[in-house]
Scaffold this motif. Sequence first.
Motif, PDB file in Angstrom:
ATOM      1  N   GLN A  41       0.821  -1.219   0.000  1.00 24.16           N
ATOM      2  CA  GLN A  41       0.000   0.000   0.000  1.00 24.16           C
ATOM      3  C   GLN A  41       0.849   1.262   0.000  1.00 24.16           C
ATOM      4  N   GLN A  42       1.991   1.188   0.677  1.00 25.14           N
ATOM      5  CA  GLN A  42       2.877   2.349   0.698  1.00 25.14           C
ATOM      6  C   GLN A  42       3.289   2.716  -0.730  1.00 25.14           C
ATOM      7  N   ASN A  43       3.548   1.672  -1.534  1.00 23.50           N
ATOM      8  CA  ASN A  43       3.921   1.924  -2.920  1.00 23.50           C
ATOM      9  C   ASN A  43       2.749   2.460  -3.727  1.00 23.50           C
ATOM     10  N   VAL A  44       1.551   1.951  -3.431  1.00 25.17           N
ATOM     11  CA  VAL A  44       0.361   2.483  -4.113  1.00 25.17           C
ATOM     12  C   VAL A  44       0.278   3.978  -3.836  1.00 25.17           C
ATOM     13  N   ASN A  45       0.480   4.329  -2.583  1.00 25.76           N
ATOM     14  CA  ASN A  45       0.429   5.731  -2.182  1.00 25.76           C
ATOM     15  C   ASN A  45       1.532   6.555  -2.875  1.00 25.76           C
ATOM     16  N   ASP A  46       2.726   6.008  -2.948  1.00 25.57           N
ATOM     17  CA  ASP A  46       3.819   6.711  -3.643  1.00 25.57           C
ATOM     18  C   ASP A  46       3.494   6.879  -5.131  1.00 25.57           C
ATOM     19  N   SER A  47       2.901   5.838  -5.724  1.00 26.26           N
ATOM     20  CA  SER A  47       2.540   5.942  -7.146  1.00 26.26           C
ATOM     21  C   SER A  47       1.516   7.046  -7.357  1.00 26.26           C
ATOM     22  N   ASP A 172      -7.777   8.994  -6.576  1.00 18.46           N
ATOM     23  CA  ASP A 172      -8.479   8.599  -7.799  1.00 18.46           C
ATOM     24  C   ASP A 172      -9.992   8.808  -7.751  1.00 18.46           C
ATOM     25  N   GLY A 173     -10.459   9.545  -6.751  1.00 23.23           N
ATOM     26  CA  GLY A 173     -11.876   9.886  -6.739  1.00 23.23           C
ATOM     27  C   GLY A 173     -12.753   8.832  -6.089  1.00 23.23           C
ATOM     28  N   GLY A 174     -12.155   7.768  -5.559  1.00 24.87           N
ATOM     29  CA  GLY A 174     -12.936   6.716  -4.912  1.00 24.87           C
ATOM     30  C   GLY A 174     -13.354   7.106  -3.501  1.00 24.87           C
ATOM     31  N   ALA A 175     -14.057   6.189  -2.837  1.00 24.62           N
ATOM     32  CA  ALA A 175     -14.523   6.460  -1.483  1.00 24.62           C
ATOM     33  C   ALA A 175     -13.492   6.067  -0.429  1.00 24.62           C
ATOM     34  N   LYS A 176     -12.417   5.383  -0.890  1.00 24.54           N
ATOM     35  CA  LYS A 176     -11.386   4.938   0.052  1.00 24.54           C
ATOM     36  C   LYS A 176     -10.053   5.578  -0.313  1.00 24.54           C
ATOM     37  N   ALA A 177      -9.265   5.914   0.693  1.00 25.37           N
ATOM     38  CA  ALA A 177      -7.950   6.494   0.387  1.00 25.37           C
ATOM     39  C   ALA A 177      -6.901   6.009   1.385  1.00 25.37           C
ATOM     40  N   PHE A 178      -5.684   5.907   0.904  1.00 26.99           N
ATOM     41  CA  PHE A 178      -4.539   5.615   1.772  1.00 26.99           C
ATOM     42  C   PHE A 178      -3.916   6.936   2.206  1.00 26.99           C
ATOM     43  N   VAL A 179      -3.569   7.024   3.469  1.00 25.00           N
ATOM     44  CA  VAL A 179      -2.852   8.211   3.940  1.00 25.00           C
ATOM     45  C   VAL A 179      -1.645   7.739   4.760  1.00 25.00           C
ATOM     46  N   SER A 180      -0.452   8.066   4.303  1.00 22.47           N
ATOM     47  CA  SER A 180       0.742   7.700   5.073  1.00 22.47           C
ATOM     48  C   SER A 180       0.853   8.625   6.259  1.00 22.47           C
ATOM     49  N   VAL A 181       1.085   8.062   7.435  1.00 29.53           N
ATOM     50  CA  VAL A 181       1.287   8.917   8.614  1.00 29.53           C
ATOM     51  C   VAL A 181       2.768   8.992   8.960  1.00 29.53           C
ATOM     52  N   ARG A 202      10.220   8.279  10.330  1.00 26.11           N
ATOM     53  CA  ARG A 202       9.965   9.713  10.454  1.00 26.11           C
ATOM     54  C   ARG A 202       8.471   9.943  10.299  1.00 26.11           C
ATOM     55  N   SER A 203       7.955  10.785  11.184  1.00 25.77           N
ATOM     56  CA  SER A 203       6.510  10.979  11.247  1.00 25.77           C
ATOM     57  C   SER A 203       6.106  12.260  10.552  1.00 25.77           C
ATOM     58  N   ARG A 204       5.004  12.200   9.851  1.00 24.37           N
ATOM     59  CA  ARG A 204       4.445  13.449   9.319  1.00 24.37           C
ATOM     60  C   ARG A 204       3.872  14.236  10.491  1.00 24.37           C
ATOM     61  N   LYS A 205       3.809  15.544  10.332  1.00 25.70           N
ATOM     62  CA  LYS A 205       3.225  16.355  11.400  1.00 25.70           C
ATOM     63  C   LYS A 205       1.724  16.105  11.445  1.00 25.70           C
ATOM     64  N   GLU A 223     -13.624   6.420   3.719  1.00 28.72           N
ATOM     65  CA  GLU A 223     -12.790   5.487   4.496  1.00 28.72           C
ATOM     66  C   GLU A 223     -11.319   5.801   4.275  1.00 28.72           C
ATOM     67  N   VAL A 224     -10.582   5.949   5.371  1.00 27.47           N
ATOM     68  CA  VAL A 224      -9.130   6.137   5.209  1.00 27.47           C
ATOM     69  C   VAL A 224      -8.385   4.989   5.863  1.00 27.47           C
ATOM     70  N   MET A 225      -7.307   4.591   5.188  1.00 26.01           N
ATOM     71  CA  MET A 225      -6.384   3.606   5.746  1.00 26.01           C
ATOM     72  C   MET A 225      -5.104   4.348   6.074  1.00 26.01           C
ATOM     73  N   LEU A 226      -4.793   4.456   7.369  1.00 25.57           N
ATOM     74  CA  LEU A 226      -3.571   5.153   7.775  1.00 25.57           C
ATOM     75  C   LEU A 226      -2.400   4.172   7.684  1.00 25.57           C
ATOM     76  N   LEU A 227      -1.351   4.616   7.001  1.00 25.24           N
ATOM     77  CA  LEU A 227      -0.249   3.699   6.700  1.00 25.24           C
ATOM     78  C   LEU A 227       1.047   4.077   7.391  1.00 25.24           C
ATOM     79  N   GLY A 228       1.747   3.044   7.825  1.00 20.24           N
ATOM     80  CA  GLY A 228       3.117   3.194   8.318  1.00 20.24           C
ATOM     81  C   GLY A 228       3.670   1.799   8.513  1.00 20.24           C
ATOM     82  N   GLN A 229       4.995   1.635   8.460  1.00 18.42           N
ATOM     83  CA  GLN A 229       5.553   0.288   8.686  1.00 18.42           C
ATOM     84  C   GLN A 229       5.226  -0.177  10.090  1.00 18.42           C
TER      85      GLN A 229
END
Length: 466
Positions: A41-47, A172-181, A202-205, A223-229
């Motif tokens: 998912q992290q890569n999806v977010n980077d893409s 992409d306009g969908g109802a779900k999104a990935f957000v890296s924290v 390293r954390s985002r503010k 719906e959000v999916m919060l991402l981090g390793q």
Amino acid sequence: MAEKNVYIAPEEIERERGIINLIKSNYATPKFAMVETFGCQQNVNDSQRIEGMLMEMGYTLTDKREEADVIIFNTCAIRENAHARVFGNLGALKHLKAKKPSLIIGVCGCMAQQEHIAKRIKSKYKHVDLVFGTHVLWRFPEFLADVLQHRERLIDISGEGVIAEGLPVNYDGGAKAFVSVMYGCNNFCSYCIVPYVRGRERSRKEEDILSEISFLAKDGVKEVMLLGQNVNSYGKDLGKEDAFADLLSKVCRIDGIERIRFMSSHPKDISTKLLETMAREDKICKSLHLPLQSGSDKVLSDMNRHYDRGKYLSIVEKARELMPDISLTTDIIVGFPTETEEDFEDTLSVLREARYDSIFSFIYSSRVGTKASQMENVSTEEEIDARFRRLLEVQNDISYSLNLRHEGNIERVLVESVSKTDEAMLTGRNYANKIVNFKGDRSLIGKFADVKITKAQTWVLFGEQV
Ligand code: 5AD
Ligand code: SF4
């Protein structure tokens, strides 16, 4: 405390934005680009970031390689088969480049970040124009401009972990999104390449994360999916303890966001406060991904995981005490170098005790530069394959029996699309992230529907809209 230079200065971001505009006026319109994602998912977010930049440059996104003027592969390094897939696909691009010499081919992501891979691409894949690592992804506009202008190959895998805010993202306009924290990882599990290719944690503010999610909510994201390793160490580099639970509570207060998920949670860092926050907040899905990796104390220690099966199972018990219906998922590695038959039996016994809804299982893959790559294998390939098959058998029975408990329930489903296998059916996900198929009108896509679950299978639930 975080070093100040972790955050890229606004002037630098402005510079990249300037280059985006430059490409727009000189090169990109009307042209096509595509970003192919391999990995997590992290890569999806980077893409989505690279796509966002390409779109602002004026490129139209396409999913046809033949049509594209720019093709970027965003790669994964976690197992050898991920490498093999990328190299195979890169080879297949050669004839496209021969037909259209102006085509620009780029490779980025975790695989590109490794020196031996960048070298191999440089010497053996001469049709690749651009290789850039994970730490310089935000400089993509300047790299692309350079290649467009000079038509010379460019390789940049320099730098260390940074955070770049304020560049475009293609939601992409969908109802779900990935957000890296947060980005990176400090754990150095002995088998894992991630800390080497993604850098330190390293954390985002908090304000940047919350404003991104508020923006997404206004844009229709539910719906959000919060991402981090390892989201459980969110904020440690900012001098905060247990900050992830607080962040989750704040995300719950954002109007429009109705469901919140997160991954991954390292068992060594998960806190009771986090579980209590999950239990208390209705918007947080009662669904937890808690990577086990192995059920053997000896293997866990060799893996450098910093917990044992007792501690792991006590977390599961606490989670179930607070959230009786919680859905648990996990990651399992089979065939770690020191894993014996007995150790593997310990993994099976945790599976039976923890009762996961589903598991992500992987055969161990040796990664260059990791500690485990120096360890001697105690099992043969045949033994490991047999273990892998047994693991799936044991888990399939558990998944099926746990899916049965949904039968008769009325569950809220976020509808994603028309079912791939049956045009008449819609497909969506319940709180546990399980796929639910049911008959319904296409206008429900992107919305919630209440569905009575009528039939459970191992991988999917079926229902009727109520
Ligand atoms: N071999 C096999 N599986 C691995 N994972 C990470 N590194 C390796 C490896 N070298 C798995 C772990 C991790 C998941 C994302 O990938 O289970 O949790
Ligand atoms: Fe890899 Fe371990 Fe970090 Fe997960 S926690 S990314 S498995 S090093």
